[in-house]
Structure formats: structure tokens, C-alpha cells
Write a protein that holds these residues in place. Structure first.
Motif, PDB file in Angstrom:
ATOM      1  N   LYS A  30      -3.579   6.621   1.906  1.00 42.84           N
ATOM      2  CA  LYS A  30      -2.153   6.375   1.664  1.00 42.84           C
ATOM      3  C   LYS A  30      -1.820   6.548   0.191  1.00 42.84           C
ATOM      4  O   LYS A  30      -0.780   7.112  -0.162  1.00 42.84           O
ATOM      5  N   LEU A  31      -2.710   6.105  -0.677  1.00 44.28           N
ATOM      6  CA  LEU A  31      -2.476   6.275  -2.119  1.00 44.28           C
ATOM      7  C   LEU A  31      -2.441   7.749  -2.491  1.00 44.28           C
ATOM      8  O   LEU A  31      -1.677   8.161  -3.363  1.00 44.28           O
ATOM      9  N   ARG A  32      -3.270   8.548  -1.829  1.00 50.66           N
ATOM     10  CA  ARG A  32      -3.321   9.976  -2.156  1.00 50.66           C
ATOM     11  C   ARG A  32      -2.059  10.712  -1.728  1.00 50.66           C
ATOM     12  O   ARG A  32      -1.858  11.872  -2.108  1.00 50.66           O
ATOM     13  N   ASN A  33      -1.205  10.069  -0.944  1.00 48.46           N
ATOM     14  CA  ASN A  33       0.082  10.677  -0.613  1.00 48.46           C
ATOM     15  C   ASN A  33       0.997  10.763  -1.834  1.00 48.46           C
ATOM     16  O   ASN A  33       1.973  11.514  -1.829  1.00 48.46           O
ATOM     17  N   TYR A  34       0.679   9.983  -2.861  1.00 47.80           N
ATOM     18  CA  TYR A  34       1.457  10.036  -4.108  1.00 47.80           C
ATOM     19  C   TYR A  34       0.796  11.078  -4.997  1.00 47.80           C
ATOM     20  O   TYR A  34      -0.238  10.834  -5.607  1.00 47.80           O
ATOM     21  N   LYS A  35       1.404  12.260  -5.019  1.00 42.29           N
ATOM     22  CA  LYS A  35       0.733  13.445  -5.552  1.00 42.29           C
ATOM     23  C   LYS A  35       0.800  13.572  -7.064  1.00 42.29           C
ATOM     24  O   LYS A  35       0.135  14.443  -7.632  1.00 42.29           O
ATOM     25  N   THR A  36       1.616  12.764  -7.728  1.00 46.23           N
ATOM     26  CA  THR A  36       1.691  12.849  -9.185  1.00 46.23           C
ATOM     27  C   THR A  36       1.393  11.489  -9.783  1.00 46.23           C
ATOM     28  O   THR A  36       1.550  10.446  -9.127  1.00 46.23           O
ATOM     29  N   LEU A  37       0.951  11.507 -11.025  1.00 41.45           N
ATOM     30  CA  LEU A  37       0.650  10.251 -11.720  1.00 41.45           C
ATOM     31  C   LEU A  37       1.894   9.384 -11.814  1.00 41.45           C
ATOM     32  O   LEU A  37       1.826   8.160 -11.651  1.00 41.45           O
ATOM     33  N   GLU A  38       3.031  10.003 -12.054  1.00 41.01           N
ATOM     34  CA  GLU A  38       4.287   9.252 -12.174  1.00 41.01           C
ATOM     35  C   GLU A  38       4.634   8.556 -10.856  1.00 41.01           C
ATOM     36  O   GLU A  38       5.019   7.377 -10.838  1.00 41.01           O
ATOM     37  N   ASN A  39       4.484   9.276  -9.745  1.00 42.20           N
ATOM     38  CA  ASN A  39       4.777   8.674  -8.435  1.00 42.20           C
ATOM     39  C   ASN A  39       3.812   7.540  -8.111  1.00 42.20           C
ATOM     40  O   ASN A  39       4.201   6.516  -7.548  1.00 42.20           O
ATOM     41  N   LEU A  40       2.547   7.718  -8.458  1.00 40.47           N
ATOM     42  CA  LEU A  40       1.550   6.676  -8.216  1.00 40.47           C
ATOM     43  C   LEU A  40       1.851   5.441  -9.058  1.00 40.47           C
ATOM     44  O   LEU A  40       1.740   4.305  -8.578  1.00 40.47           O
ATOM     45  N   LYS A  41       2.228   5.673 -10.302  1.00 35.65           N
ATOM     46  CA  LYS A  41       2.584   4.546 -11.181  1.00 35.65           C
ATOM     47  C   LYS A  41       3.770   3.768 -10.607  1.00 35.65           C
ATOM     48  O   LYS A  41       3.754   2.525 -10.538  1.00 35.65           O
ATOM     49  N   ASP A  42       4.807   4.488 -10.187  1.00 32.61           N
ATOM     50  CA  ASP A  42       5.987   3.824  -9.615  1.00 32.61           C
ATOM     51  C   ASP A  42       5.614   3.014  -8.381  1.00 32.61           C
ATOM     52  O   ASP A  42       6.128   1.901  -8.172  1.00 32.61           O
ATOM     53  N   TYR A  43       4.712   3.569  -7.563  1.00 34.34           N
ATOM     54  CA  TYR A  43       4.307   2.849  -6.358  1.00 34.34           C
ATOM     55  C   TYR A  43       3.582   1.550  -6.727  1.00 34.34           C
ATOM     56  O   TYR A  43       3.857   0.490  -6.141  1.00 34.34           O
ATOM     57  N   MET A  44       2.656   1.604  -7.672  1.00 36.45           N
ATOM     58  CA  MET A  44       1.899   0.414  -8.057  1.00 36.45           C
ATOM     59  C   MET A  44       2.799  -0.638  -8.697  1.00 36.45           C
ATOM     60  O   MET A  44       2.641  -1.843  -8.457  1.00 36.45           O
ATOM     61  N   ILE A  45       3.762  -0.194  -9.489  1.00 34.84           N
ATOM     62  CA  ILE A  45       4.703  -1.140 -10.102  1.00 34.84           C
ATOM     63  C   ILE A  45       5.548  -1.821  -9.019  1.00 34.84           C
ATOM     64  O   ILE A  45       5.730  -3.048  -9.031  1.00 34.84           O
ATOM     65  N   ASN A  46       6.057  -1.041  -8.076  1.00 35.90           N
ATOM     66  CA  ASN A  46       6.873  -1.618  -7.000  1.00 35.90           C
ATOM     67  C   ASN A  46       6.054  -2.556  -6.122  1.00 35.90           C
ATOM     68  O   ASN A  46       6.576  -3.568  -5.625  1.00 35.90           O
ATOM     69  N   LEU A  47       4.775  -2.228  -5.945  1.00 34.82           N
ATOM     70  CA  LEU A  47       3.898  -3.103  -5.168  1.00 34.82           C
ATOM     71  C   LEU A  47       3.753  -4.460  -5.850  1.00 34.82           C
ATOM     72  O   LEU A  47       3.869  -5.514  -5.204  1.00 34.82           O
TER      73      LEU A  47
END
Length: 531
Positions: A391-408
Motif C-alpha cells: 500500500k505504501l508503494r502506491n505512493y509513487k513520489t517522495l512528496e506523496n509518501l510524505k503527505d501520506y505519513m503526515i496525514n496518518l
């Protein structure tokens, strides 16, 4: 296509049968073989009906030329009595049929109808053969993308002959989070040449007005690889910008025609089938950089300024600190710390993306272990329990992954705050009930905290946050409200009221009353009596 030097015959042939009912259109008419040649070059008809004797170029010479130009064109000759020798020569050239003049309408209709069936059958067979050849070529190309023994690949000569010793580049096209509905969009294009995404890519590149040969194959899920080779004699002088322009047009077609966003990596120039594998892995390295570059939809060696390394991410202290911020419900500090971690990762831009996904998943496991115990934190378990590395790998850019972790982190902290607020409301309500009951006694903080079963520091913090004032200010205000009620509704003296509401010193009561109301107890009573 109809050719006859007699205008009346031409007009007759145009109207003698209902061509439209046969789903046939006349692409042109001519009065000699020379003019017919020009029209045939331009229109490539399926059927040619021609007279034999004509000026400039007769029917026999036209038929010979047609067989060299396109042997698939079906030819019908029109022959008058006395022209049998010419007709025999025409038949020797492979003419399908000849008709005697005057033309028999029924014979012409049946002949044309039969030819149409033959042509359609041949077109279908040729299309199937072409598709089979294309599929086989794509399969061979796909094998060449991975390490293999080229000598053991069957029918590789087809690709070898197409590539030759000319330079080519590989284009790696990726679509993020491709869904079944995205595949359905291609079937809705209603284009007989497009059966799937591979066909779409090939047709899009070939329609670019560039003189190119294209081989396309599907790679991993959501990935397609295209080999692009220019036919130009000066192919060695073709620069990267022409390949980039092709890629831009392809990405535009994806977006405008089917509403799908994609990005691509373009390899260096290569020669020969043995280098396809090398070119492909160049594009894979480029695709990884998209993780850092984000919005750059076309990746080339221009952005590949350093190699990825396999070093581990060392953020143990930051992980511990982040857990502390979450536990303390410090959302701003948690966000700032995560932002700092991802900024350090981005500044280096050399960490293998898989390592970053592993780091984020490890953090989620730590959160799950620390905060998902007991019924109260069941919601936190709901938030993080279904998160997998995939599921984490669905966030294909560093920026998108960062936003996901912050929102989590925000979601978890907000959950804790929500629980705290509910518990706080119950706790404060219980404390207020106790104060309202014991307000006129020498009540102490220890006494209140013992009643609500919390520590003094926590209670003072929660009371101030919930009520907007300290516990003692609340008690004072409550006592003064009771005093105001007694002043209005009883004849009790000031000192009696003071003692009744919990103050042993009457002068202190008067001073406090004046501070909160702006008047003395006596002034308050007189004012309310007048009113």
C-alpha cells in the motif's frame, strides 16, 4: 476505379448498378491508363475495371503496371468483339475476369459482389497474419528486456532485421495505480486498430508524423516498453529532443483521449538486439528517480546525476522523538519532524526508494506496537492495521509518501485528542459536580483530584483547557453567584453570606465580590431592590 476512353461507357458503369447497396464507392474514373495511374497511386483501390484499347497507355500496359504497384488489386477488363487476342494477353497478366461489351448488368453485379467477398476474406486473413506476426515480435522483444541467451530465442531474425545496426532508444512508459476501469477505457475508443494499451501506445507513436519504426511490449503491471528507431538516413544526427517530443505527444494522448496520467523514462542510444537489455535497465533506473522528481513526467539521463546506493536510513532518534510527539498529542511538532526527515532524504536523493518505503513501514509497525493496546486505542489499530508495504508503494513520489505519513500522524493524534476531550468532559463534569456540592467548605485540590481519580497537574491542565479558567477562579465565580442569589432573595447579613458560601473573612468576601461585579455586596443589594 473505372477506366475507359468512352465517356458514355464511363457514365454507364457509374450508374448501371447500385454500388452503394454493395457498400462500394467509386474512387475515380479516367479515360486512359496514364491518368488512371495517378488516381491509383493516390487512392489504392481494391478493384480496377478497365477497357483494353485506350490512348496514351492502353489497358494491357496499365494492368502490367498495376501488378507491380499492388498485386492485390483485382482487375476486370472490358472487351469488345474482335479483341479476344488482347483479352487473352490480359488474362495471362492475372486478370480476374473479363466482360464483353455491351455490358451485362447482372453479370457485372455478380462479379463485383464475388470479388468483394474475396477481397474481404483476403483482408481478414492478411490482418490475422499481421497480428500474429506483431504478437510474436512483441513476445520476442519482451524476452530481450531480461537477461537471456539470444541464440536460443526462436525467430529473432524479424527483430534483428528491423533494428539492423541503426541506433534506437527505449521508452519506458509507466501508469500509476492502473485499475480495471482504466483498461475498459481503451475498449471504449472504438478504434479497430486498438485492442489494448500496447496497441494504443504503438498507434500513438506511429501517428506522430515521425519516420519511425516502433516495437511495443507490456512489461511489469502498469509498465510498457517501446523501442523507437528512426528510418531517416541521417539517424545518427537525431538528437534527444525528437524522442522527447514523441514522448510528450504520447503522454498527451493518454491524458486527453482516455484521461490517464503517465510518465516515462528514455534510455541512451543503443545499437543491436544484444543491447536492448542494457537500455531497458537504464530506463528502470530513471523511473526510480521519478520518486524524487515528482512532477517531472519525462525522465532521461539529464536528471540521472548520481547513482542510488543501498545504505540504510538512520533515523532511530527521530523515530523515538516522533512517537513521543504522537503520545503527547503535539501535532505541529510531529509534522515538523516528519517534514525534516523527508527533507533530508530528498536532499540526498540517493537512497533506494525501497529503503524509504521500508523505513515508513517500520515506523507504522512501531506506532502499532506502542499505541494499539486496549479498547481505547482500537481506533488507532483501525487506522494502521490495514497498511502494508504494498500500500505504501502506491505512493509513487517522495512528496506523496510524505503527505501520506503526515496525514496518518494527524489522524492518530486527532483520534487521541478526541478521546481525551471526551474523557476530559466527563472528568470536568464530575469535578464541577463535586465543587458545586462542596463549594461552601474548605475544599482542597487534593480532595477534588482524589474524587475524580487523576493527578493534580493533569487535572489542572485539563480543567484550564476545558473551562478556559483555573479551578480556583471557577470556585470563586461559583461562590459569588451563590452570594448574589442570597443578596437578592434573603435578608442575610454580609458576614452571614460570607460564611455561608465558604469565606471565613467577611472583608475578603467583600473585596472579592467587588472585584468580580464592580460593586460591593451592599451596593448590589440596593441596586436590585430599586430595580
Amino acid at each position: 476505379m473505372i477506366v475507359d476512353d468512352e465517356i458514355l461507357t464511363l457514365q454507364l458503369l457509374e450508374n448501371i448498378i447500385d454500388w452503394e447497396s454493395l457498400d462500394i464507392s467509386i474512387v475515380g474514373v479516367a479515360q486512359n491508363g496514364y491518368d488512371a495511374q495517378q488516381i491509383i497511386k493516390r487512392t489504392s483501390p481494391h478493384i480496377l475495371i478497365t477497357d483494353i484499347k485506350m490512348p496514351k497507355m492502353d489497358g494491357i500496359d496499365l494492368i502490367k503496371w498495376v501488378k507491380d504497384f499492388d498485386s492485390k488489386i483485382k482487375v476486370i477488363i472490358l472487351s469488345a468483339y474482335g479483341e479476344f487476342e488482347y483479352a487473352q494477353e490480359a488474362l495471362a497478366q492475372g486478370v480476374v475476369e473479363y466482360l464483353l461489351k455491351p455490358i451485362d448488368e447482372e453479370k457485372l453485379y455478380k462479379l463485383v459482389k464475388r470479388l468483394k467477398v474475396e477481397i474481404q476474406k483476403n483482408i481478414y486473413i492478411q490482418k490475422e497474419l499481421t497480428n500474429m506476426k506483431k504478437i510474436e515480435c512483441r513476445q520476442i522483444f519482451k524476452q530481450l528486456l531480461y537477461p537471456c541467451d539470444i541464440a536460443r530465442i526462436n525467430n529473432i531474425s524479424e527483430i534483428e532485421s528491423r533494428i539492423g545496426q541503426r541506433e534506437y532508444r527505449l521508452l519506458n512508459i509507466n501508469v500509476d495505480n492502473l485499475s480495471y476501469n482504466d483498461y475498459i477505457k481503451f475498449s471504449e475508443l472504438k478504434d479497430e486498430e486498438i485492442n489494448d494499451i500496447t496497441d494504443f501506445i504503438e498507434l500513438s507513436l506511429k501517428n506522430s508524423n515521425e519516420n519511425i519504426d516502433v516495437i511495443v511490449s507490456e512489461g511489469y503491471f502498469g509498465e510498457w516498453v517501446a523501442l523507437i528507431r528512426y528510418y531517416d538516413e541521417d539517424y545518427k544526427d537525431i538528437n534527444f529532443n525528437r524522442y522527447k517530443k514523441l514522448t510528450e505527444l504520447l503522454i498527451y494522448d493518454f491524458s486527453s483521449k482516455i484521461g490517464i496520467n503517465c510518465f516515462a523514462g528514455i534510455s541512451m542510444k543503443h545499437v543491436g538486439v544484444s543491447e536492448i537489455y542494457t537500455a531497458y535497465y537504464e530506463t528502470l533506473d530513471l523511473i526510480k528517480y521519478r520518486f524524487y522528481l515528482g512532477d517531472n513526467i519525462i525522465l532521461s539521463n539529464d536528471c540521472n546525476h548520481m547513482q542510488f546506493n543501498l545504505k540504510e536510513l538512520k533515523f532511530i532518534d527521530q523515530q523515538k522523538m516522533l512517537l513521543q510527539h504522537i503520545n503527547a498529542h503535539n501535532e505541529l511538532e510531529a509534522i515538523n519532524l516528519l517534514t525534516q526527515i523527508f527533507r533530508e532524504i530528498n536532499d540526498s536523493a540517493t537512497i533506494e526508494p525501497d529503503k524509504i518505503y521500508d523505513f515508513c513501514y517500520e515506523l507504522i509497525v512501531l506506532i502499532r506496537h506502542k499505541f494499539c493496546q486496549g479498547k481505547v486505542n482500537g481506533k488507532v489499530l483501525d487506522i494502521v492495521d490495514d497498511i502494508t508495504i504494498e500500500k505504501l508503494r502506491n505512493y509513487k513520489t517522495l512528496e506523496n509518501l510524505k503527505d501520506y505519513m503526515i496525514n496518518l500522524c494527524k489522524d492518530i493524534i486527532n483520534h487521541f485528542i478526541s478521546i481525551e476531550e471526551k474523557e476530559s468532559s466527563k472528568l470536568i463534569q464530575k469535578a464541577k459536580e463535586y465543587i458545586n456540592l462542596k463549594y461552601n467548605t474548605a475544599i482542597t485540590l487534593d480532595e477534588i483530584c482524589e474524587y475524580v481519580s487523576v493527578s493534580k497537574s493533569y487535572f489542572c491542565y485539563m480543567f484550564k483547557r476545558e473551562m478556559g479558567e483555573s479551578i480556583w477562579n471557577y470556585l470563586t465565580s461559583y461562590r459569588i453567584e451563590k452570594a448574589k442569589n442570597l443578596l437578592q432573595n434573603t435578608d442575610m447579613k454580609n458576614y452571614e453570606i460570607s460564611y455561608y458560601i465558604g469565606y471565613e473573612n467577611a472583608s475578603y468576601f467583600t473585596k472579592t465580590f467587588r472585584k468580580l461585579t464592580g460593586m460591593t455586596p451592599h451596593e448590589f443589594r440596593n441596586k436590585n431592590i430599586v430595580q
